[in-house]
Design an enzyme around this catalytic site. Structure first.
Site, PDB file in Angstrom:
ATOM      1  N   HIS A 132      -7.416   9.534  -2.111  1.00 33.90           N
ATOM      2  CA  HIS A 132      -6.902   9.478  -0.849  1.00 33.90           C
ATOM      3  C   HIS A 132      -7.639  10.342   0.278  1.00 33.90           C
ATOM      4  O   HIS A 132      -7.614   9.731   1.243  1.00 33.90           O
ATOM      5  CB  HIS A 132      -5.418  10.267  -0.855  1.00 33.90           C
ATOM      6  CG  HIS A 132      -4.396   9.522  -0.002  1.00 33.90           C
ATOM      7  ND1 HIS A 132      -3.058   9.763  -0.207  1.00 33.90           N
ATOM      8  CD2 HIS A 132      -4.623   9.306   1.293  1.00 33.90           C
ATOM      9  CE1 HIS A 132      -2.570   9.109   0.967  1.00 33.90           C
ATOM     10  NE2 HIS A 132      -3.359   9.081   1.903  1.00 33.90           N
ATOM     11  N   LYS A 171       2.819  -1.040   8.885  1.00 35.13           N
ATOM     12  CA  LYS A 171       4.345  -0.663   8.294  1.00 35.13           C
ATOM     13  C   LYS A 171       5.314  -0.902   9.290  1.00 35.13           C
ATOM     14  O   LYS A 171       5.020  -0.506  10.517  1.00 35.13           O
ATOM     15  CB  LYS A 171       4.256   0.998   8.003  1.00 35.13           C
ATOM     16  CG  LYS A 171       5.336   1.801   7.641  1.00 35.13           C
ATOM     17  CD  LYS A 171       6.083   2.324   8.853  1.00 35.13           C
ATOM     18  CE  LYS A 171       7.503   2.968   8.689  1.00 35.13           C
ATOM     19  NZ  LYS A 171       7.891   3.285  10.010  1.00 35.13           N
ATOM     20  N   SER A 172       6.289  -1.371   8.710  1.00 35.52           N
ATOM     21  CA  SER A 172       7.596  -1.530   9.791  1.00 35.52           C
ATOM     22  C   SER A 172       8.764  -1.410   8.799  1.00 35.52           C
ATOM     23  O   SER A 172       8.562  -2.096   7.786  1.00 35.52           O
ATOM     24  CB  SER A 172       7.694  -2.602  10.681  1.00 35.52           C
ATOM     25  OG  SER A 172       8.737  -2.721  11.198  1.00 35.52           O
ATOM     26  N   VAL A 173       9.959  -0.681   9.208  1.00 44.34           N
ATOM     27  CA  VAL A 173      11.019  -0.684   8.418  1.00 44.34           C
ATOM     28  C   VAL A 173      12.027  -1.592   9.303  1.00 44.34           C
ATOM     29  O   VAL A 173      13.354  -1.862   8.930  1.00 44.34           O
ATOM     30  CB  VAL A 173      11.898   0.556   8.279  1.00 44.34           C
ATOM     31  CG1 VAL A 173      11.066   1.484   7.510  1.00 44.34           C
ATOM     32  CG2 VAL A 173      11.966   1.355   9.934  1.00 44.34           C
ATOM     33  N   ASN A 206       4.516  -9.257  12.197  1.00 44.24           N
ATOM     34  CA  ASN A 206       3.048  -8.943  11.738  1.00 44.24           C
ATOM     35  C   ASN A 206       2.588  -9.741  10.723  1.00 44.24           C
ATOM     36  O   ASN A 206       1.431  -9.672  10.503  1.00 44.24           O
ATOM     37  CB  ASN A 206       3.515  -7.477  11.189  1.00 44.24           C
ATOM     38  CG  ASN A 206       3.612  -6.443  12.056  1.00 44.24           C
ATOM     39  OD1 ASN A 206       3.738  -6.710  13.387  1.00 44.24           O
ATOM     40  ND2 ASN A 206       4.171  -5.291  11.786  1.00 44.24           N
ATOM     41  N   LYS A 221      -2.593   5.875  -4.413  1.00 39.61           N
ATOM     42  CA  LYS A 221      -3.637   6.875  -4.217  1.00 39.61           C
ATOM     43  C   LYS A 221      -3.379   8.303  -4.849  1.00 39.61           C
ATOM     44  O   LYS A 221      -2.262   8.669  -4.908  1.00 39.61           O
ATOM     45  CB  LYS A 221      -3.841   7.084  -2.603  1.00 39.61           C
ATOM     46  CG  LYS A 221      -3.732   5.866  -1.844  1.00 39.61           C
ATOM     47  CD  LYS A 221      -3.978   5.996  -0.298  1.00 39.61           C
ATOM     48  CE  LYS A 221      -3.530   4.721   0.346  1.00 39.61           C
ATOM     49  NZ  LYS A 221      -2.260   4.390   0.621  1.00 39.61           N
ATOM     50  N   ARG A 266       9.885  -7.104  13.124  1.00 38.47           N
ATOM     51  CA  ARG A 266       8.657  -6.651  13.097  1.00 38.47           C
ATOM     52  C   ARG A 266       7.797  -7.072  11.782  1.00 38.47           C
ATOM     53  O   ARG A 266       6.576  -7.626  11.826  1.00 38.47           O
ATOM     54  CB  ARG A 266       8.474  -5.223  13.560  1.00 38.47           C
ATOM     55  CG  ARG A 266       8.682  -4.918  14.703  1.00 38.47           C
ATOM     56  CD  ARG A 266       8.865  -3.503  14.996  1.00 38.47           C
ATOM     57  NE  ARG A 266       9.185  -3.115  16.286  1.00 38.47           N
ATOM     58  CZ  ARG A 266       9.243  -1.790  16.737  1.00 38.47           C
ATOM     59  NH1 ARG A 266       9.259  -0.650  15.636  1.00 38.47           N
ATOM     60  NH2 ARG A 266       9.415  -1.251  17.886  1.00 38.47           N
ATOM     61  N   TYR A 302       3.313   9.721  -0.507  1.00 35.52           N
ATOM     62  CA  TYR A 302       4.081   9.295   0.383  1.00 35.52           C
ATOM     63  C   TYR A 302       5.714   9.657  -0.264  1.00 35.52           C
ATOM     64  O   TYR A 302       6.643   9.178   0.403  1.00 35.52           O
ATOM     65  CB  TYR A 302       4.017   7.930   0.597  1.00 35.52           C
ATOM     66  CG  TYR A 302       2.850   7.325   1.337  1.00 35.52           C
ATOM     67  CD1 TYR A 302       1.841   8.388   1.963  1.00 35.52           C
ATOM     68  CD2 TYR A 302       2.397   6.121   1.185  1.00 35.52           C
ATOM     69  CE1 TYR A 302       0.801   7.905   2.277  1.00 35.52           C
ATOM     70  CE2 TYR A 302       1.395   5.751   1.558  1.00 35.52           C
ATOM     71  CZ  TYR A 302       0.382   6.618   2.545  1.00 35.52           C
ATOM     72  OH  TYR A 302      -0.745   6.217   2.987  1.00 35.52           O
ATOM     73  N   ASP A 317       0.855  -1.271   0.069  1.00 35.74           N
ATOM     74  CA  ASP A 317      -0.084   0.014   0.057  1.00 35.74           C
ATOM     75  C   ASP A 317       0.828   1.152  -0.093  1.00 35.74           C
ATOM     76  O   ASP A 317       1.293   1.543   1.051  1.00 35.74           O
ATOM     77  CB  ASP A 317      -0.825   0.186   1.254  1.00 35.74           C
ATOM     78  CG  ASP A 317      -1.844   1.308   1.370  1.00 35.74           C
ATOM     79  OD1 ASP A 317      -3.066   0.951   0.600  1.00 35.74           O
ATOM     80  OD2 ASP A 317      -1.922   2.202   1.563  1.00 35.74           O
TER      81      ASP A 317
HETATM   82  P1  NDP Z   1       0.900   1.369  11.678  1.00 36.72           P
HETATM   83  O1  NDP Z   1      -0.257   1.348  12.708  1.00 36.72           O
HETATM   84  O2  NDP Z   1       1.070   0.283  10.662  1.00 36.72           O
HETATM   85  O3  NDP Z   1       2.327   1.565  12.676  1.00 36.72           O
HETATM   86  C1  NDP Z   1       3.626   1.602  12.235  1.00 36.72           C
HETATM   87  C2  NDP Z   1       4.477   2.124  13.381  1.00 36.72           C
HETATM   88  O4  NDP Z   1       4.518   0.878  14.406  1.00 36.72           O
HETATM   89  C3  NDP Z   1       5.874   2.205  12.948  1.00 36.72           C
HETATM   90  O5  NDP Z   1       6.530   3.249  13.866  1.00 36.72           O
HETATM   91  C4  NDP Z   1       6.578   0.961  13.309  1.00 36.72           C
HETATM   92  O6  NDP Z   1       7.910   0.975  13.652  1.00 36.72           O
HETATM   93  C5  NDP Z   1       5.822   0.449  14.410  1.00 36.72           C
HETATM   94  N1  NDP Z   1       5.766  -1.099  14.381  1.00 36.72           N
HETATM   95  C6  NDP Z   1       5.219  -1.803  13.202  1.00 36.72           C
HETATM   96  N2  NDP Z   1       5.034  -3.199  13.807  1.00 36.72           N
HETATM   97  C7  NDP Z   1       5.445  -3.181  14.990  1.00 36.72           C
HETATM   98  C8  NDP Z   1       5.361  -4.184  15.920  1.00 36.72           C
HETATM   99  N3  NDP Z   1       5.375  -5.413  15.661  1.00 36.72           N
HETATM  100  N4  NDP Z   1       5.712  -3.563  17.294  1.00 36.72           N
HETATM  101  C9  NDP Z   1       6.080  -2.611  17.629  1.00 36.72           C
HETATM  102  N5  NDP Z   1       5.982  -1.662  16.605  1.00 36.72           N
HETATM  103  C10 NDP Z   1       5.551  -1.678  15.457  1.00 36.72           C
HETATM  104  O7  NDP Z   1       0.931   2.930  11.200  1.00 36.72           O
HETATM  105  P2  NDP Z   1       0.815   3.539   9.718  1.00 36.72           P
HETATM  106  O8  NDP Z   1       0.555   5.148   9.877  1.00 36.72           O
HETATM  107  O9  NDP Z   1       2.318   3.217   8.910  1.00 36.72           O
HETATM  108  O10 NDP Z   1      -0.347   2.628   9.037  1.00 36.72           O
HETATM  109  C11 NDP Z   1      -0.196   1.592   8.299  1.00 36.72           C
HETATM  110  C12 NDP Z   1      -0.300   2.071   6.777  1.00 36.72           C
HETATM  111  O11 NDP Z   1      -1.548   2.222   6.412  1.00 36.72           O
HETATM  112  C13 NDP Z   1       0.583   2.990   5.990  1.00 36.72           C
HETATM  113  O12 NDP Z   1       2.056   2.747   6.055  1.00 36.72           O
HETATM  114  C14 NDP Z   1      -0.297   3.307   4.809  1.00 36.72           C
HETATM  115  O13 NDP Z   1      -0.113   2.265   3.856  1.00 36.72           O
HETATM  116  C15 NDP Z   1      -1.541   3.414   5.537  1.00 36.72           C
HETATM  117  N6  NDP Z   1      -2.178   4.694   5.675  1.00 36.72           N
HETATM  118  C16 NDP Z   1      -3.152   5.383   4.947  1.00 36.72           C
HETATM  119  C17 NDP Z   1      -3.567   6.494   5.540  1.00 36.72           C
HETATM  120  C18 NDP Z   1      -4.717   6.979   4.551  1.00 36.72           C
HETATM  121  O14 NDP Z   1      -5.123   8.337   4.930  1.00 36.72           O
HETATM  122  N7  NDP Z   1      -5.296   6.286   3.619  1.00 36.72           N
HETATM  123  C19 NDP Z   1      -3.185   7.153   6.618  1.00 36.72           C
HETATM  124  C20 NDP Z   1      -1.916   6.464   7.424  1.00 36.72           C
HETATM  125  C21 NDP Z   1      -1.709   5.197   7.220  1.00 36.72           C
HETATM  126  P3  NDP Z   1       9.190   0.810  12.869  1.00 36.72           P
HETATM  127  O15 NDP Z   1       8.777   1.263  11.193  1.00 36.72           O
HETATM  128  O16 NDP Z   1      10.240   1.628  13.267  1.00 36.72           O
HETATM  129  O17 NDP Z   1       9.532  -0.717  12.930  1.00 36.72           O
END
Ligand code: NDP
Length: 278
Positions: free
Chosen positions: A109, A232-234, A242, A76, A238, A51, A46
């Site tokens: 979006h 999302k995670s980098v 996930n 989007k 994780r 982005y 996604d």
């Molecule tokens: P998420 O709820 O997916 O959370 C991501 C955060 O959580 C990052 O800081 C990541 O850290 C951390 N994380 C991920 N996995 C774990 C884990 N297993 N344990 C602990 N921490 C974890 O947030 P997003 O806002 O990124 O939402 C996901 C996706 O939704 C986005 O990437 C995007 O594709 C979509 N989105 C769409 C929107 C819209 O308006 N349509 C708005 C917002 C998001 P790290 O990366 O450092 O590991």
């Protein structure tokens, strides 16, 4: 490797229920992050023009060695391109950045209800893209119930999805119900509320009982509600964590306890008032 179920969208297109989100993944890191997700087994990515990292997603899909048809890619339309012709031009830009000749799913979006251009006009551009076969499905994001109802009343193609903020602190069940009523699949963005819900004692208690992590429990809650998620995670560990959601199950009682955490808490903008154009 656990198997990710697919959900049939209202036009018959199948979407993997679990994907990988790349919001806030820096453009320079997006190819690597997406390649990691594809290696782990994700087959749904996604992204969005907003982005700034569509290019890295496209590169990763090509470098992965997978067939293009085996990876479901969503992008989007950015705010600022809602006028009909601007939407068509922006879509061309998305295809060019990805290096693809089609996307699997293309979304508006944000509805931007306060701007001059009505999202109904924007949707007509997406309908053309869909009819041309350049998007296998089209949908919306951040549409409130009234936005969605009006769009469905005034246009021909019913959106395949509505991607909205959903997590245990914002269960968003009213909009989910309207989506369901119209055969629109719900995609839950920020499924773990960017980490905010992971220390909640109800979540950690259920995680301990199942010998799973809090993130796995929250993501599993979404899956059992039938929503589509793309955390999302980098961080590779994780990304793997996930992905491991399909070999355990939450009880009805667990599900109810998590749903009861709702406090109508948005981590992102309110779609009724958000009219930001970059
Ligand atoms: P998420 O709820 O997916 O959370 C991501 C955060 O959580 C990052 O800081 C990541 O850290 C951390 N994380 C991920 N996995 C774990 C884990 N297993 N344990 C602990 N921490 C974890 O947030 P997003 O806002 O990124 O939402 C996901 C996706 O939704 C986005 O990437 C995007 O594709 C979509 N989105 C769409 C929107 C819209 O308006 N349509 C708005 C917002 C998001 P790290 O990366 O450092 O590991």
């Amino acid at each position: 490797m656990s198997t990710v179920p697919t959900i049939d969208l209202n036009n018959g297109t199948a979407i993997p229920q679990l994907g990988f989100g790349v919001y806030q993944v820096p453009p320079k890191d997006t190819k690597e992050a997406t390649l990691t997700a594809l290696e782990v087994g994700y087959r749904h990515i996604d992204t969005a023009e907003m982005y700034g990292n569509e290019k890295g997603v496209g590169e990763a899909v090509r470098e992965s060695g997978l067939d293009r048809g085996d990876v479901f890619v969503t992008s989007k339309l950015n705010n600022g391109f809602h006028a009909h012709d601007d939407a068509l031009t922006a879509f061309d830009g998305t295809l060019e950045a990805l290096g693809f000749d089609y996307v699997d799913l293309f979304l508006i979006h944000w509805p931007l209800p306060g701007i001059e251009v009505d999202f109904v006009e924007t949707w007509r551009a997406l309908e053309e893209i869909y009819r041309d076969g350049r998007a296998r499905a089209i949908g919306v994001s951040n549409f409130q119930a009234n936005h969605l109802r009006r769009l469905i009343q005034e246009t021909e193609v019913v959106p395949a999805v509505n991607q909205i903020e959903v997590h245990p602190y914002l269960t968003n069940d009213d909009v989910r119900a309207v989506n369901a009523e119209h055969g629109v699949a719900t995609e839950a963005w920020s499924p773990i509320a960017q980490g905010l819900v992971l220390d909640d004692p109800v979540v950690t208690g259920i995680a301990n009982a199942h010998e799973r992590t809090p993130a796995q429990v929250v993501l599993r809650w979404h899956v059992q509600r039938g929503d589509i998620v793309f955390p999302k995670s980098v961080t590779r560990s994780r990304v793997e964590e996930n992905f491991a959601l399909f070999d355990f199950e939450l009880s009805d009682s667990d599900m109810g306890l998590i749903t009861a955490l709702d406090k109508d808490h948005r981590t992102g903008p309110d779609p009724d008032t958000f009219n930001w154009i970059p």
